[in-house]
Write an enzyme that holds these catalytic residues in place. Structure first.
Site, PDB file in Angstrom:
ATOM      1  CE  LYS A 112      -4.241  -2.046   1.524  1.00 34.94           C
ATOM      2  NZ  LYS A 112      -3.832  -3.383   2.040  1.00 34.94           N
TER       3      LYS A 112
HETATM    4  C1  LIG Z   1      -4.305  -4.658   1.268  1.00 35.82           C
HETATM    5  C2  LIG Z   1      -3.808  -5.693   1.229  1.00 35.82           C
HETATM    6  C3  LIG Z   1      -4.116  -7.003   0.474  1.00 35.82           C
HETATM    7  C4  LIG Z   1      -5.246  -6.677  -0.411  1.00 35.82           C
HETATM    8  O1  LIG Z   1      -5.335  -5.753  -1.259  1.00 35.82           O
HETATM    9  P1  LIG Z   1      -6.583  -5.353  -1.983  1.00 35.82           P
HETATM   10  O2  LIG Z   1      -5.939  -4.274  -3.102  1.00 35.82           O
HETATM   11  O3  LIG Z   1      -7.499  -4.701  -1.093  1.00 35.82           O
HETATM   12  O4  LIG Z   1      -7.133  -6.260  -2.865  1.00 35.82           O
HETATM   13  C5  LIG Z   1      -3.229  -7.902   0.428  1.00 35.82           C
HETATM   14  N1  LIG Z   1      -2.143  -7.904   1.117  1.00 35.82           N
HETATM   15  C6  LIG Z   1      -1.841  -7.025   1.899  1.00 35.82           C
HETATM   16  C7  LIG Z   1      -0.614  -7.051   2.771  1.00 35.82           C
HETATM   17  C8  LIG Z   1      -2.636  -5.984   2.120  1.00 35.82           C
HETATM   18  O5  LIG Z   1      -1.927  -4.762   2.971  1.00 35.82           O
END
Ligand SMILES: *Cc1c(COP(=O)(O)O)cnc(C)c1O
Length: 460
Positions: A112
């Site tokens: 993210k």
């Molecule tokens: C947010 C997240 C996901 C899922 O991602 P999306 O974009 O919501 O599908 C998977 N793994 C980790 C470590 C995350 O922080």
């Protein structure tokens, strides 16, 4: 480039407006009115370029003239300067024809950061030239919140409030949210689960007086600018494996469908992607939908991959919009039905979704076994989310190189990793003192009025 809502009733916006607004006023999500494409020659030319240069070329058509080229390059440079790896998103080989895209070298050790660090710089650049202030409120199942806080802490024109489910995020995730000392950071532990946090966020946006009063802005995965930032690493990975001449497949551990939707956008832009595989944990609404055509809410069962513990996947609406031929009224109708718990995707639309996406699911046992087996087989230590991806990817291996997105650093989930491998992954040196820093957060009931009052009080 203009942006339109998936529900067809909100005003069209520019990139900057869509970014600052987040959720559309009709409850929909903003999408570009058309997807720009890169020619095979333009994609070939990305080979050997820095991550930042690829980011500039891939994202530029979406932002139009919001920023000059020099400004946009500066924003991108600042966004990724905080990363602990020069490649930003390095690719490592796991096995024959199977690669891992390490997306965890940012300041909070999860993918993210790619979107959030960029969005922080985009907001700062846009707000400082208009002199405006915004209040960012985000809901997090763990990683979004810390990524938002890292991206916005200390910025002059922003307050950032993060709602996280009390007791349902890992210690590392919580400490990343509660230890930054900057006064514009407000970490709120909500007595509820992630869906409660997300519902509270949606309700705050639906309250127009409150929204306008505090100048609310959302940076959750519904924000188009976040999806856009994530498109970039599909290009860097594919090009380093021989794209565009050689097609590549991707498996994406998925919760809110943001990261995998970015892969779909890359494909629509012209990147030859053969398979896009949705990998869910036991909270498998997306996999069930692909199999049965019925999108049905079920309660959330906490898992060892908590950032994917969702029952409703917000960004899926963007995919629905496209497979319903961009019919906003049809999407609004489905979302209305969902309020009662379920909707059924039409025959035509589910057929198109199945052409675009494969899917699979990993149980808790599968996830643990994958962490153990991959460690034994390659020495690579996976976080539980990445392990969900690797398990499902393994079921989809073929002639085409498969890239599984490794979404978090294993040290963010040390207990699960220790249980599976007997080793305790260390935090990178740059954050080794996380457990010595002081924590600061506010516990709040799952009560909308109380949350709104708290936000107002803190920003006044
Ligand atoms: C947010 C997240 C996901 C899922 O991602 P999306 O974009 O919501 O599908 C998977 N793994 C980790 C470590 C995350 O922080």
């Amino acid at each position: 480039m203009r942006y339109i809502s998936t529900r067809g009733q909100a005003p069209e916006l520019s990139f900057e407006e869509a970014m600052l607004t987040g959720l559309a006023s009709d409850g929909g999500l903003y999408v570009p009115e058309s997807i720009p494409t890169l020619s095979p020659g333009e994609i070939s030319d990305l080979a050997g370029q820095s991550y930042e240069e690829v980011a500039f070329r891939v994202m530029k058509p979406f932002i139009g003239d919001t920023f000059t080229d020099a400004e946009f390059k500066d924003i991108i440079a600042k966004a990724y300067a905080t990363f602990g790896h020069e490649a930003r998103a390095p690719l490592v080989q796991l096995g024959p024809n199977h690669f891992l895209l390490e997306l965890f070298h940012g300041p909070t050790l999860a993918f993210k950061d790619f979107a959030m660090q960029l969005i922080g710089q985009l907001f700062q650049a846009a707000l400082s030239r208009s002199g405006k202030r915004v209040t960012i409120v985000g809901a997090t199942s763990g990683d979004t919140g810390s990524a938002a806080i890292e991206a916005f802490k200390g910025l002059a024109n922003v307050d950032v409030f993060i709602l996280f489910p009390d007791g349902r995020v890992s210690d590392v995730q919580r400490r990343q949210m509660t230890t930054p000392p900057e006064a514009n950071v407000h970490a709120l532990a909500v007595e509820g689960d992630f869906d409660d946090c997300q519902a509270a966020l949606k309700d705050m946006f639906a309250d127009i007086a409150f929204r306008d009063g505090v100048k609310l802005a959302a940076v959750n995965s519904i924000n188009w600018a976040r999806v856009l930032a994530q498109v970039v690493y599909y290009f860097t990975a594919a090009v380093s494996l021989g794209g565009p001449l050689r097609p590549v497949s991707f498996t994406v551990p998925t919760g809110n469908f943001g990261d995998i939707f970015a892969g779909y956008v890359a494909k629509r832009m012209g990147l030859p992607i053969e398979k896009l595989v949705i990998a869910t944990n036991q909270n498998d609404i997306l996999h069930r939908t692909m199999v049965t055509g019925a999108y049905t809410k079920e309660g959330v069962t906490p898992s060892i991959s908590p950032s994917m513990d969702i029952q409703v996947s917000s960004n899926f609406e963007r995919a629905l919009f496209d497979v319903y031929d961009r019919d906003g009224a049809a999407v609004a109708q489905l979302m209305d039905e969902l309020k009662a718990g379920s909707f059924t995707v039409s025959q035509g639309a589910i057929g198109r979704l199945r052409d675009l996406f494969a899917s699979g699911r990993a149980s808790e046992d599968d996830t643990r076994a994958t962490i153990r087996d991959v460690y034994a087989g390659s020495g690579e230590v996976l976080c539980p989310h990445s392990a969900v991806g690797v398990k499902v990817a393994t079921e989809n291996l073929g002639q085409t190189p498969m890239v599984t997105l490794a979404t978090a650093h294993p040290a963010k989930f040390p207990d699960a990793v220790f249980a599976a491998t007997g080793i305790r992954p260390a935090l990178p040196e740059r954050m080794g003192d996380l457990f010595e820093r002081d924590e600061r957060f506010t516990r709040v009931p799952n009560d909308l009025a109380a949350l709104k009052a708290l936000v107002k009080e803190r920003i006044s």
